[in-house]
Design a protein around this motif. Structure first.
Motif, mmCIF file in Angstrom:
data_model
loop_
_atom_site.group_PDB
_atom_site.id
_atom_site.type_symbol
_atom_site.label_atom_id
_atom_site.label_comp_id
_atom_site.label_asym_id
_atom_site.label_seq_id
_atom_site.Cartn_x
_atom_site.Cartn_y
_atom_site.Cartn_z
ATOM 1 N N GLY A 105 0.687 -1.231 -0.132
ATOM 2 C CA GLY A 105 -0.123 0.059 -0.140
ATOM 3 C C GLY A 105 0.814 1.304 0.043
ATOM 4 O O GLY A 105 2.014 1.075 -0.147
ATOM 5 N N GLU A 136 -0.296 8.056 3.858
ATOM 6 C CA GLU A 136 -1.679 7.833 4.217
ATOM 7 C C GLU A 136 -2.611 8.667 4.564
ATOM 8 O O GLU A 136 -2.008 9.799 5.127
ATOM 9 C CB GLU A 136 -1.331 6.516 5.149
ATOM 10 C CG GLU A 136 -1.337 5.207 4.765
ATOM 11 C CD GLU A 136 -2.384 4.723 4.105
ATOM 12 O OE1 GLU A 136 -3.427 5.335 3.860
ATOM 13 O OE2 GLU A 136 -2.578 3.449 3.333
ATOM 14 N N THR A 137 -3.792 8.416 4.719
ATOM 15 C CA THR A 137 -4.560 9.385 5.347
ATOM 16 C C THR A 137 -4.842 8.908 6.916
ATOM 17 O O THR A 137 -4.297 7.972 7.617
ATOM 18 C CB THR A 137 -6.182 9.220 4.986
ATOM 19 O OG1 THR A 137 -6.635 7.818 5.117
ATOM 20 C CG2 THR A 137 -6.281 9.374 3.618
ATOM 21 N N TYR A 153 -6.850 5.759 7.501
ATOM 22 C CA TYR A 153 -6.332 4.317 7.361
ATOM 23 C C TYR A 153 -4.943 3.983 8.560
ATOM 24 O O TYR A 153 -4.887 2.960 8.999
ATOM 25 C CB TYR A 153 -5.659 4.327 6.101
ATOM 26 C CG TYR A 153 -6.714 3.881 5.164
ATOM 27 C CD1 TYR A 153 -7.464 2.638 5.180
ATOM 28 C CD2 TYR A 153 -6.645 4.695 4.132
ATOM 29 C CE1 TYR A 153 -8.493 2.610 4.197
ATOM 30 C CE2 TYR A 153 -7.849 4.692 3.017
ATOM 31 C CZ TYR A 153 -8.522 3.388 3.227
ATOM 32 O OH TYR A 153 -9.622 3.350 2.375
ATOM 33 N N ASN A 154 -4.355 5.349 8.888
ATOM 34 C CA ASN A 154 -3.097 5.107 9.707
ATOM 35 C C ASN A 154 -3.662 4.859 11.287
ATOM 36 O O ASN A 154 -2.997 4.379 11.971
ATOM 37 C CB ASN A 154 -2.210 6.167 9.451
ATOM 38 C CG ASN A 154 -0.697 5.883 10.057
ATOM 39 O OD1 ASN A 154 0.120 4.947 9.639
ATOM 40 N ND2 ASN A 154 -0.315 6.337 11.219
ATOM 41 N N LYS A 164 -2.103 14.829 5.479
ATOM 42 C CA LYS A 164 -1.918 13.032 5.061
ATOM 43 C C LYS A 164 -0.612 13.019 6.115
ATOM 44 O O LYS A 164 0.120 13.906 6.412
ATOM 45 C CB LYS A 164 -1.453 12.840 3.770
ATOM 46 C CG LYS A 164 -2.804 12.945 2.763
ATOM 47 C CD LYS A 164 -2.772 11.817 1.695
ATOM 48 C CE LYS A 164 -3.969 11.736 1.283
ATOM 49 N NZ LYS A 164 -4.083 12.635 0.289
ATOM 50 N N ARG A 220 3.236 6.793 6.650
ATOM 51 C CA ARG A 220 2.500 5.861 7.447
ATOM 52 C C ARG A 220 3.696 5.468 8.627
ATOM 53 O O ARG A 220 4.907 5.311 8.431
ATOM 54 C CB ARG A 220 2.221 4.536 6.734
ATOM 55 C CG ARG A 220 3.242 3.899 6.012
ATOM 56 C CD ARG A 220 2.677 2.787 5.055
ATOM 57 N NE ARG A 220 3.890 2.055 4.697
ATOM 58 C CZ ARG A 220 3.924 1.010 3.694
ATOM 59 N NH1 ARG A 220 2.787 0.676 3.059
ATOM 60 N NH2 ARG A 220 4.898 0.456 3.439
ATOM 61 N N PRO A 235 -1.932 0.248 8.106
ATOM 62 C CA PRO A 235 -3.134 0.583 7.077
ATOM 63 C C PRO A 235 -3.395 -0.113 5.722
ATOM 64 O O PRO A 235 -4.417 -0.389 5.087
ATOM 65 C CB PRO A 235 -2.622 2.074 6.530
ATOM 66 C CG PRO A 235 -1.265 2.260 7.352
ATOM 67 C CD PRO A 235 -1.131 1.108 8.294
ATOM 68 N N ARG A 264 -6.779 -1.563 4.598
ATOM 69 C CA ARG A 264 -7.265 -1.558 3.072
ATOM 70 C C ARG A 264 -7.446 -3.139 2.541
ATOM 71 O O ARG A 264 -8.532 -3.207 1.871
ATOM 72 C CB ARG A 264 -6.173 -1.188 2.242
ATOM 73 C CG ARG A 264 -5.924 0.454 2.528
ATOM 74 C CD ARG A 264 -4.488 0.907 1.524
ATOM 75 N NE ARG A 264 -4.412 2.150 1.935
ATOM 76 C CZ ARG A 264 -5.118 3.284 1.018
ATOM 77 N NH1 ARG A 264 -5.744 2.978 0.176
ATOM 78 N NH2 ARG A 264 -4.750 4.491 1.408
#
Ligand code: 2NL
Length: 360
Positions: free
Chosen positions: A132, A136-137, A140-141, A171, A174, A179, A183
């Motif tokens: 991935g 990351e956002t 997700y993190n 953002k 990560r 994350p 996903r």
């Protein structure tokens, strides 16, 4: 009028003296080419009286045929000689030691080697590899992983934040590979068996921490996957990775926001003369964290915690690479010094396989 026997002697001598096919071709052109000496003689036949032609015709035609035959014979000889010379020059001595070419002189970085080893081990247990984005956002993190709003990991001091985008969203780089598991759970239905090796980032820099480092995480989700499966997988992994027949492991209670219960795992080792050996001795060394996936995380991924359960674990690749290959310092991993790489690196064609003894 040209003296035919003299011309014949000269031409046959030149044919015999031609040292290669190019020289022979030059002789042929000089005799039988458009303006060649024999061709010129043949042309004189047209202007002769019938009596003259009856006399000279066979002589000139005979000359042409014998020169042609001599050239053909010499050409065959020269071709044979050239082939023999080529065969001698191109002979390969298969007993010579292998010369290292540019493609075998390079070295594989220990991190890449260890990722290949991990992949071979978990692929053998039926896992797939997931990847991935490094950027990351927050969702997700952190959020999907059950990090509460004010958790210290969400702090500027711990995490690299990017400048806000057009929507004001910041953002992050990560901070773990988790994350990618989020996903995966959002993108596919259980049963899920994945491992995620990759780069991770934290605001941290000293002898044992670099701002960029590597993690591998694993995730199993199914209807009845339990801690017994987790312990077996981790034990099989440790034996295969450290290349020992048996290893004792110790699970200590711990805490992570995304697992419940959570544990830290130590493996048995001995420390003699500064050298660490696995699968023997009375000492312990921490190598990873793990736990049963928190029901909130399952819910955040659209999975019903009453129908599905599973476990996850995470470990530092850099750390297990240092432990396995006896590398004392983390910093040279990322300094691109070719002397370090030629000492600690791996041969490009020695790909790790379980059958081949992994690192041999
Ligand atoms: C450590 C501990 C861990 C996980 C990572 C995980 C991921 C999801 C859900 C639940 Cl999506 N857990 N990952 C779980 C336990 C420990 O890492 O010490 N890493 C270096």
């Amino acid at each position: 009028m040209t003296d035919i026997p003299t011309l014949e002697r000269t031409l046959i001598g030149a044919v015999a003296a031609a040292a290669d096919e190019a020289a022979l071709e030059a002789v042929r052109v000089s005799a039988l080419g458009k303006k060649g000496s024999v061709s010129e003689l043949l042309k004189t036949l047209g202007a002769m009286t019938p009596e003259e032609r009856r006399e000279k015709g066979p002589l000139i035609n005979g000359l042409r045929d014998r020169v042609n035959a001599a050239i053909a014979e010499r050409k065959a000889k020269l071709e044979e000689k050239a082939l023999a010379a080529r065969l001698a020059a191109e002979r390969v001595d298969v007993t010579l030691p292998l010369q290292e070419g540019p493609q075998t002189r390079g070295r594989i970085h220990p991190i890449s080697q260890v990722i290949d080893e991990l992949t071979a081990i978990f692929a053998d247990m039926g896992f797939s590899i997931a990847e991935g984005p490094d950027i990351e956002t927050d969702f997700y993190n952190f959020t999907a992983l059950n990090f509460p709003a004010g958790h210290p990991a969400r702090d500027m001091h711990d995490t690299f934040f990017l400048p806000p985008d057009d929507n004001g969203e910041r953002k992050v780089l990560r901070t773990h590979t988790s994350p990618v598991q989020i996903r995966t759970m959002l993108g596919q239905k259980p049963p899920i068996r994945v491992i995620i090796p990759g780069r991770t980032y934290r605001c941290d820099s000293d002898q044992t921490h670099t701002p960029m480092f590597h993690q591998v995480e694993g995730l199993v989700i199914d209807k009845s996957s339990h801690i017994g499966h987790l312990k077996w997988i981790l034990e099989e992994f440790c034996k295969a990775f450290f290349e020992v027949d048996q290893v004792k492991m110790r699970f200590r209670p711990s805490f992570f926001p995304f697992t419940e219960p959570s544990a830290e795992v130590d493996i048995q080792c001995s420390r003699k003369g500064g050298e660490i050996r696995f699968g023997e001795g009375d000492d312990w060394l921490e190598i990873l964290g793990c736990g049963m996936v928190h029901p909130n995380v399952l819910r955040n991924c659209g999975l019903d915690p009453d129908a599905y359960q599973g476990f996850a674990w995470g470990m530092g690749i850099d750390r297990i690479a240092m432990l396995k290959y006896g590398m004392p310092d983390l910093r040279p991993f990322f300094e691109a010094d070719v002397r370090w790489l030629s000492h600690y690196g791996f041969r490009p064609l020695d790909l790790p396989t379980l059958a081949g003894g992994l690192s041999s």
